[in-house]
Design a protein around this motif. Sequence first.
Motif, PDB file in Angstrom:
ATOM      1  N   GLY A 202      83.231  56.014  96.820  1.00 40.30           N
ATOM      2  CA  GLY A 202      84.240  55.715  95.868  1.00 40.30           C
ATOM      3  C   GLY A 202      83.686  55.341  94.540  1.00 40.30           C
ATOM      4  N   ALA A 203      84.217  54.170  94.235  1.00 36.11           N
ATOM      5  CA  ALA A 203      83.752  53.719  92.826  1.00 36.11           C
ATOM      6  C   ALA A 203      82.741  52.613  92.725  1.00 36.11           C
ATOM      7  N   VAL A 204      81.828  52.545  93.892  1.00 34.13           N
ATOM      8  CA  VAL A 204      80.919  51.612  93.914  1.00 34.13           C
ATOM      9  C   VAL A 204      79.497  52.617  94.100  1.00 34.13           C
ATOM     10  N   SER A 205      78.817  52.395  93.417  1.00 41.42           N
ATOM     11  CA  SER A 205      77.090  52.728  93.404  1.00 41.42           C
ATOM     12  C   SER A 205      76.450  51.601  94.130  1.00 41.42           C
ATOM     13  N   VAL A 206      75.396  51.959  95.012  1.00 36.03           N
ATOM     14  CA  VAL A 206      74.606  51.283  96.039  1.00 36.03           C
ATOM     15  C   VAL A 206      73.330  51.492  95.623  1.00 36.03           C
ATOM     16  N   THR A 207      72.343  50.705  95.514  1.00 37.04           N
ATOM     17  CA  THR A 207      70.875  50.596  95.474  1.00 37.04           C
ATOM     18  C   THR A 207      70.244  49.749  96.600  1.00 37.04           C
ATOM     19  N   VAL A 208      69.637  50.300  97.749  1.00 38.59           N
ATOM     20  CA  VAL A 208      69.000  49.352  98.587  1.00 38.59           C
ATOM     21  C   VAL A 208      67.511  49.525  98.435  1.00 38.59           C
ATOM     22  N   ASP A 209      66.718  48.477  98.219  1.00 37.68           N
ATOM     23  CA  ASP A 209      65.228  48.383  98.258  1.00 37.68           C
ATOM     24  C   ASP A 209      64.505  47.630  99.439  1.00 37.68           C
ATOM     25  N   ALA A 210      63.763  48.100 100.075  1.00 35.99           N
ATOM     26  CA  ALA A 210      63.303  47.105 101.076  1.00 35.99           C
ATOM     27  C   ALA A 210      61.567  47.449 101.086  1.00 35.99           C
ATOM     28  N   ASN A 211      61.020  46.369 101.233  1.00 32.63           N
ATOM     29  CA  ASN A 211      59.646  46.199 101.108  1.00 32.63           C
ATOM     30  C   ASN A 211      59.201  45.281 102.588  1.00 32.63           C
ATOM     31  N   GLY A 212      58.121  46.131 103.295  1.00 35.74           N
ATOM     32  CA  GLY A 212      57.592  45.163 104.348  1.00 35.74           C
ATOM     33  C   GLY A 212      56.247  45.528 104.702  1.00 35.74           C
ATOM     34  N   SER A 213      55.797  44.983 105.493  1.00 35.33           N
ATOM     35  CA  SER A 213      54.271  45.037 105.847  1.00 35.33           C
ATOM     36  C   SER A 213      53.967  46.101 106.989  1.00 35.33           C
ATOM     37  N   LYS A 214      52.896  46.558 106.932  1.00 34.80           N
ATOM     38  CA  LYS A 214      52.928  47.786 108.128  1.00 34.80           C
ATOM     39  C   LYS A 214      52.424  47.238 109.232  1.00 34.80           C
ATOM     40  N   PRO A 215      52.682  47.830 110.358  1.00 33.97           N
ATOM     41  CA  PRO A 215      53.532  49.016 110.414  1.00 33.97           C
ATOM     42  C   PRO A 215      55.015  49.047 110.139  1.00 33.97           C
ATOM     43  N   PHE A 216      55.377  49.952 109.186  1.00 38.96           N
ATOM     44  CA  PHE A 216      56.769  49.834 108.463  1.00 38.96           C
ATOM     45  C   PHE A 216      57.824  51.016 109.057  1.00 38.96           C
ATOM     46  N   SER A 217      58.764  50.406 109.277  1.00 38.40           N
ATOM     47  CA  SER A 217      60.089  51.300 110.042  1.00 38.40           C
ATOM     48  C   SER A 217      60.743  51.705 109.049  1.00 38.40           C
ATOM     49  N   PRO A 218      61.032  52.929 108.498  1.00 37.08           N
ATOM     50  CA  PRO A 218      62.043  53.338 107.656  1.00 37.08           C
ATOM     51  C   PRO A 218      63.390  53.604 108.198  1.00 37.08           C
ATOM     52  N   SER A 219      63.462  53.798 109.550  1.00 36.41           N
ATOM     53  CA  SER A 219      64.638  53.974 110.345  1.00 36.41           C
ATOM     54  C   SER A 219      65.677  52.821 110.437  1.00 36.41           C
ATOM     55  N   GLU A 220      64.778  51.710 110.315  1.00 42.10           N
ATOM     56  CA  GLU A 220      65.340  50.209 110.276  1.00 42.10           C
ATOM     57  C   GLU A 220      66.117  50.041 108.924  1.00 42.10           C
ATOM     58  N   VAL A 221      65.415  50.778 107.790  1.00 43.16           N
ATOM     59  CA  VAL A 221      66.089  50.658 106.644  1.00 43.16           C
ATOM     60  C   VAL A 221      67.352  51.447 106.441  1.00 43.16           C
ATOM     61  N   GLY A 222      67.230  52.654 107.030  1.00 40.68           N
ATOM     62  CA  GLY A 222      68.088  53.478 107.168  1.00 40.68           C
ATOM     63  C   GLY A 222      69.457  52.999 107.866  1.00 40.68           C
ATOM     64  N   ASP A 223      69.250  52.450 108.895  1.00 42.55           N
ATOM     65  CA  ASP A 223      70.496  51.795 109.744  1.00 42.55           C
ATOM     66  C   ASP A 223      71.042  50.622 108.812  1.00 42.55           C
ATOM     67  N   LEU A 224      70.118  49.919 107.991  1.00 44.86           N
ATOM     68  CA  LEU A 224      70.954  48.813 107.209  1.00 44.86           C
ATOM     69  C   LEU A 224      71.681  49.509 106.066  1.00 44.86           C
ATOM     70  N   VAL A 225      71.207  50.845 105.555  1.00 41.10           N
ATOM     71  CA  VAL A 225      71.971  51.439 104.608  1.00 41.10           C
ATOM     72  C   VAL A 225      73.192  52.005 105.001  1.00 41.10           C
ATOM     73  N   LYS A 226      72.973  52.622 106.448  1.00 41.02           N
ATOM     74  CA  LYS A 226      74.485  53.102 106.824  1.00 41.02           C
ATOM     75  C   LYS A 226      75.401  51.975 106.789  1.00 41.02           C
ATOM     76  N   ASP A 227      75.009  50.650 107.591  1.00 36.70           N
ATOM     77  CA  ASP A 227      75.838  49.584 107.839  1.00 36.70           C
ATOM     78  C   ASP A 227      76.434  49.187 106.455  1.00 36.70           C
ATOM     79  N   GLN A 228      75.652  49.161 105.353  1.00 36.34           N
ATOM     80  CA  GLN A 228      76.347  48.874 103.956  1.00 36.34           C
ATOM     81  C   GLN A 228      77.367  49.976 103.574  1.00 36.34           C
TER      82      GLN A 228
END
Length: 239
Positions: A202-228
């Motif tokens: 809609g009228a809202v721009s969203v930016t999500v930044d995630a940083n973590g130690s290895k092993p890193f799970s991109p899918s976990e970040v994708g789930d948070l983006v979906k929830d947002q």
Amino acid sequence: MLTALSVVLVLGAVGGAAGYVKNTVDTADRTVATTVWDEDHAPTGEDPAGEPSRGRHDTELTKLLLPVPEGYLLGPDIGELGNDSETSGAKAAAAMKEMGRGLAGKDRRELDKSIEKLRIRGIAQRSYAADSHDLVVNIQVVKMRDRQAVRASYLNRKKLLDSFDFFRKGPKVDGHKRVTCYRLPKGDKKSLDGVTCIAYEGAVSVTVDANGSKPFSPSEVGDLVKDQLDHIASPGEYV
């Protein structure tokens, strides 16, 4: 030299991947974009609208931020003004314009016009830390008065980030088409990994930044983006 529009994308409220680009150029050992927050809107005391440990939701903008989900806590401070902050559109625009100081006259005027066209109503940002202590996520929402400006901002950011070939492909976000994720370059000597996602709803721009130690799970970040993004689509459902 960057165009004025690129300066907006890199120095404005557009998230960590663009900030990573700038900091790489500056040879600084950071991956988080600079953001200016309004001290008058810093959280003070208990939020009367609900459980404060899940984040503020006492304003129109903070209600759009994803409540702290199970398995997470409010994260570290973002800059100087805390981990759950909001600023007005006028102050955000003024800060963005100030970042263009030093540009040539023509570029400075182009920068100012580009910022004004965004018609920013306000910005809110919250940080999240996983209970496992191996992942920190910053989410930023920017509300604009013009939906076309939101879409244009997303497309311009995507074009800029796509132009750099060192980003890896980020995770997919199920159920949402107006989102693109980028993963930080692979480096054998780096102990950290990260993902940045840009999106709009809609009228809202969203930016999500995630940083973590290895092993890193991109899918976990994708789930948070979906929830947002789901939360923005249905802000009345405070999950």
